[in-house]
Design an enzyme around this catalytic site. Structure first.
Site, PDB file in Angstrom:
ATOM      1  N   GLN A  40      45.259  48.984  46.391  1.00 50.22           N
ATOM      2  CA  GLN A  40      45.889  48.032  47.316  1.00 50.22           C
ATOM      3  C   GLN A  40      47.389  48.031  47.071  1.00 50.22           C
ATOM      4  O   GLN A  40      47.827  47.962  45.917  1.00 50.22           O
ATOM      5  CB  GLN A  40      45.328  46.631  47.079  1.00 50.22           C
ATOM      6  CG  GLN A  40      45.823  45.633  48.142  1.00 50.22           C
ATOM      7  CD  GLN A  40      45.348  44.218  47.870  1.00 50.22           C
ATOM      8  OE1 GLN A  40      45.712  43.624  46.861  1.00 50.22           O
ATOM      9  NE2 GLN A  40      44.540  43.686  48.760  1.00 50.22           N
ATOM     10  N   TYR A  85      51.838  36.812  50.982  1.00 50.95           N
ATOM     11  CA  TYR A  85      52.767  37.924  50.803  1.00 50.95           C
ATOM     12  C   TYR A  85      53.418  38.335  52.124  1.00 50.95           C
ATOM     13  O   TYR A  85      53.109  37.799  53.179  1.00 50.95           O
ATOM     14  CB  TYR A  85      52.039  39.034  50.042  1.00 50.95           C
ATOM     15  CG  TYR A  85      51.419  38.424  48.798  1.00 50.95           C
ATOM     16  CD1 TYR A  85      52.236  37.855  47.815  1.00 50.95           C
ATOM     17  CD2 TYR A  85      50.051  38.269  48.665  1.00 50.95           C
ATOM     18  CE1 TYR A  85      51.694  37.204  46.712  1.00 50.95           C
ATOM     19  CE2 TYR A  85      49.503  37.625  47.551  1.00 50.95           C
ATOM     20  CZ  TYR A  85      50.328  37.091  46.589  1.00 50.95           C
ATOM     21  OH  TYR A  85      49.803  36.435  45.513  1.00 50.95           O
ATOM     22  N   ARG A 123      43.594  44.393  54.359  1.00 48.81           N
ATOM     23  CA  ARG A 123      43.075  43.104  53.882  1.00 48.81           C
ATOM     24  C   ARG A 123      43.956  42.020  54.475  1.00 48.81           C
ATOM     25  O   ARG A 123      45.186  42.041  54.297  1.00 48.81           O
ATOM     26  CB  ARG A 123      43.136  43.071  52.356  1.00 48.81           C
ATOM     27  CG  ARG A 123      42.663  41.758  51.746  1.00 48.81           C
ATOM     28  CD  ARG A 123      41.343  41.918  51.054  1.00 48.81           C
ATOM     29  NE  ARG A 123      40.965  40.743  50.272  1.00 48.81           N
ATOM     30  CZ  ARG A 123      39.802  40.117  50.421  1.00 48.81           C
ATOM     31  NH1 ARG A 123      38.920  40.541  51.322  1.00 48.81           N
ATOM     32  NH2 ARG A 123      39.496  39.084  49.667  1.00 48.81           N
ATOM     33  N   ARG A 157      34.787  37.630  41.921  1.00 57.29           N
ATOM     34  CA  ARG A 157      34.312  36.914  40.735  1.00 57.29           C
ATOM     35  C   ARG A 157      32.919  37.336  40.279  1.00 57.29           C
ATOM     36  O   ARG A 157      32.655  37.458  39.080  1.00 57.29           O
ATOM     37  CB  ARG A 157      34.373  35.409  41.008  1.00 57.29           C
ATOM     38  CG  ARG A 157      35.809  34.925  41.173  1.00 57.29           C
ATOM     39  CD  ARG A 157      35.848  33.507  41.714  1.00 57.29           C
ATOM     40  NE  ARG A 157      35.301  33.449  43.077  1.00 57.29           N
ATOM     41  CZ  ARG A 157      35.043  32.345  43.738  1.00 57.29           C
ATOM     42  NH1 ARG A 157      35.275  31.178  43.165  1.00 57.29           N
ATOM     43  NH2 ARG A 157      34.569  32.385  44.965  1.00 57.29           N
ATOM     44  N   CYS A 168      27.572  34.788  38.187  1.00 53.45           N
ATOM     45  CA  CYS A 168      28.811  34.007  38.301  1.00 53.45           C
ATOM     46  C   CYS A 168      28.470  32.561  38.643  1.00 53.45           C
ATOM     47  O   CYS A 168      27.607  32.303  39.483  1.00 53.45           O
ATOM     48  CB  CYS A 168      29.694  34.599  39.400  1.00 53.45           C
ATOM     49  SG  CYS A 168      31.222  33.685  39.690  1.00 53.45           S
ATOM     50  N   CYS A 182      36.686  36.409  32.519  1.00 49.92           N
ATOM     51  CA  CYS A 182      35.681  35.416  32.882  1.00 49.92           C
ATOM     52  C   CYS A 182      35.525  34.449  31.721  1.00 49.92           C
ATOM     53  O   CYS A 182      34.845  34.762  30.737  1.00 49.92           O
ATOM     54  CB  CYS A 182      34.346  36.074  33.233  1.00 49.92           C
ATOM     55  SG  CYS A 182      33.085  34.835  33.619  1.00 49.92           S
TER      56      CYS A 182
END
Lengths: 514, 514
Positions: free
Chosen positions: A112, A166, A214, A334, A357, A375
């Site tokens: 990315q 952004y 994205r 996550r 999670c 985590c």
């Protein structure tokens, strides 16, 4: 005594989740995508380091179809620890990263790339209306050059970051305050710079290299845009040849909470909760964005794959999203940070060993506090990465005293559970807590590294039953503990002929509060 | 030349929308509910005055199934113009209001009752953790007594306001900071005061009087509750004998924007947008809340009717919501403020004469600025209430020069439409603007009181066609104007083999920007 029925789906096959997806020349081995996640693991120099390598090799071991490596700067602006690709000197590190990831597993890998504006500790931040036409042209140029380097480095795809707080997202935003042809007065002008960037990136990487976008399906701020606008953005990206669109939500500066002497951080407000919905949100809280956009784009004759993300936890739910046609790929941040082996375990029919999670968002809090992201809810203390599963089939066991699970009601309406530690020669990793209401099925409530848990969701008039089980580093589960039962009576008058129970036959056992 | 096809559904019958609904002893004639709306029409004395009567008699003329009269204070706390029912001296005004409303139409009428905490211009506000146990007991008492007065005054039902920024909602809130048995540490304790209020109100009004609950399906603030919690709240209210639950969203103090020297106002932030979604939100943006709650409550064996609200504009959409089982009643605020005759027109198959809300939220802005609430987008200037439709079947006509509709592209990507005024002996009320993209169907875009409109949603690469039509006070529509066409070319390079059009055959006519 409550009858415990816990089905383990060892033989389920997830046909949609593991259907390969052709994307330009490459084929993704499955529909599972690791979305770009900030790690704060790189140095100020922007180079790939050992921690970065360890993090992504760990993901590669887990067999996700596409791993999107974290946002990497296209420009030389100052920032905290952040990968960069603003010059050729950064390429060798990425080549090495890719070599190691490809040795570790079958995942395809995208990078990315991001451009962001300046922020200061004073609270000042540069906004899109402060940019000159030259500066805008430089953004287009920087994206194009960085994308060429992404291909040069050997990545399988490039993803353009147009989400959250952004630069490109701020142009797309309904809060874009410019008044020229890159400005906020019409949807077209808001889309102009992102369109130019996509066109330039395509020129630079060639027609055969996959480009993903994205962006936010909804800004989730006062006066922000929603699906009404984002469906047109997705259509535009599809028309301009994007190879996938990946939907996020929120993550804006506009509602961020300022901390003294720290620069504004865009995931601290409500919109930041929507980017990474905490446990209090329903599973799949943002799926409606992908569903709305996919329907619109498909209806206009484009079949650009759409990625949905946001608190999708189980293989079963991911499969169902794909089966219903709400999205073409399912992205996880996550859930796969918690257990990078999630895809492999699901493929092997061993989802019973997934470390689940709990959406406690300690990872998010670490990022907000400028610390390295891990985590903190599930990984053992001091682990910077998810533990590697050892070759081990022996589950943890309870000691000779048993688990000793007890449930106790607090004055403030919470049920406090405590139990004894389980035993395992290779170490106990954590505990899963299950709950049943009024003889209904036992459902996974949460997990814990410790031997206690507070349930804030037990309601008066109901019978609750709990059990816990321990799991080790290979994900093997212990036998279930004893069942702890509790009945909670209302602390207020219930009208005649009414009951707060679901089946009306509750025995009085203990009252709640004085 | 574009072929214009505009279907008017004169003969559609809305079988779900006009299915009567039994609610305790009474029968609602249809599923259309006017939700409680702040009007700022009452005086500081809290008495029903002529403006209040005019507003609600106008609604009654329109034939909604249930009209919920605005939030009325149960206590004597100081506030701006607000109806009160904190003593018997307020009852006669409500009796008179009800008499006039019943003379005007078949609607059933409920009164919403509210308790709120103190706020100051300084920004200080009282929060639930500042209340003593005595003060909490007084709230229960005040609700009970006011509810008895609601029945005494002759209303058909009472609605308890547990939504937005007010006292009971602040107890339900995940932001409730108390730590005792009315506190925020568990869902049960958050529900305790609202439960006690409902039980007391039931004692006071008797078993045969309908009680509705209005509460937030989602708080829409950082750390607020969502469907995960609100489905249990709805179940609790159903178990305690509420006769309907009506879902709102947001409207909280936590994200409100402070104006200097004004007390904080709870609809000014993102959560306030979610209470009254502006035009940029999709229609039915909050329907998912009712759907999730109705499914949960029904699955637990309760059939308490569920009301959905939030930018539901057309009879067709309302019918579809009911047909799909997403809700049992459809609530409207802005749409029926714009045209109180919406229900009657839909019943008579004359929805073509409905004056359509454009969700411009001038009504909301008036409230935020402490002014009397009216429809500032559609009603003629200086009208405090929706104009009464005269007995008139002659539509407006265009003058001998025609409508002269013209479309012109601005540099900033907007299409500016201008046209000539239409003529009508009884007066032209407004204009509806329709748009078609690339020979697709013409769709209502918005409406205007003036003879111009700016379209911010025209995208490059596409062909747009517009027409307008005028409507008079009876809702009669003029013939459509001439069609204005415009083709917009991209101001950036489109990659080879790609097109921004939906069908690929756009003729060049005019470029966009330099």
């Amino acid at each position: 005594m409550t009858f415990v029925c816990l089905v383990e789906h060892k033989a389920v096959s997830y046909e949609h989740l593991f259907a390969p997806l052709p994307l330009k020349g490459m084929i993704l081995p499955n529909r599972i995508l690791v979305t770009a996640m900030v790690t704060r693991l790189s140095g100020e120099d922007g180079l790939v380091n050992q921690d970065i390598m360890d993090r992504y090799v760990r993901f590669a071991t887990g067999e996700a179809g596409l791993i999107v490596v974290e946002a990497t700067a296209v420009h030389r602006s100052k920032s905290g620890p952040l990968l960069r690709l603003c010059g050729d000197e950064f390429i060798p590190g990425h080549r090495e990263l890719l070599k190691r990831m490809r040795d570790a597993g079958p995942s395809k890998v995208a990078l990315q790339i991001i451009h962001f504006l300046k922020i200061a500790r004073s609270g000042w931040r540069q906004t899109v209306d402060m940019l000159s036409r030259d500066e805008i042209a430089q953004i287009v140029q920087a994206y194009g050059e960085a994308a060429a380097r992404v291909r040069e480095a050997g990545y399988d795809a490039v993803e353009l970051h147009m989400a959250h707080a952004y630069t490109l997202s701020s142009f797309l935003s309904a809060k874009n305050k410019r008044r020229d042809e890159y400005g906020g007065r019409s949807l077209e002008t808001r889309m102009r710079l992102p369109s130019e960037v996509l066109v330039r990136v395509r020129e630079m990487v060639g027609p055969d290299f996959p480009i993903g976008i994205r962006f936010d399906g909804e800004e989730c701020i006062k006066g922000g845009y929603g699906l009404t606008d984002s469906k047109y953005m997705a259509l535009r990206f599809a028309q301009l040849g994007a190879d996938y669109v990946s939907l996020s939500a929120g993550g804006k500066f506009e509602d961020a909470i300022k901390k003294e002497s720290e620069p504004l951080y865009p995931y601290t407000g409500y919109s930041g909760d929507r980017t990474m919905p905490p446990a209090s949100y329903p599973d799949g809280a943002n799926v409606y964005l992908a569903e709305g956009i996919k329907g619109f784009v498909n209806a206009h004759g484009y079949h650009t794959p759409v990625v949905t993300t946001g608190k999708i936890s189980t293989p079963k739910m991911a499969e169902e999203i794909l089966r219903r046609g709400q999205a073409d790929l399912v992205g996880f941040a996550r859930a796969l940070l918690a257990d990078p082996d999630w895809p492999k375990k699901a493929r092997l029919g061993r989802e019973d060993t997934i470390v689940r999670c709990i959406y406690g968002n300690i990872c998010k809090n670490l990022d907000e506090n400028f610390q390295r992201v891990r985590c903190g809810s599930l990984w053992p203390r001091d682990y910077l990465h998810a533990p590697l599963a050892p070759d081990d089939v022996a589950p943890p066991v309870w000691g000779s005293d048993g688990a000793g699970l007890a449930a106790k009601l607090n004055e403030n309406g919470q049920v406090r559970l405590t139990w004894r530690a389980a035993l395992d020669p290779l170490g106990v990793y954590g505990y899963e807590i299950f709950r049943a209401v009024n003889d209904g099925p036992f459902v996974h409530l949460t997990s814990s590294l410790t031997t206690s848990h507070v349930d804030e969701y037990a309601l008066t008039g109901n019978r609750y039953a709990y059990f816990v089980r321990a799991y080790d580093f290979a994900g093997n589960r212990s036998k279930i503990s004893n069942t702890a039962n509790i009945i909670i009576l209302p602390g207020f008058a219930v009208p005649e002929g009414r009951s707060l129970t679901l089946d009306g036959d509750v025995e009085a056992e203990r009252g709640f509060s004085a």
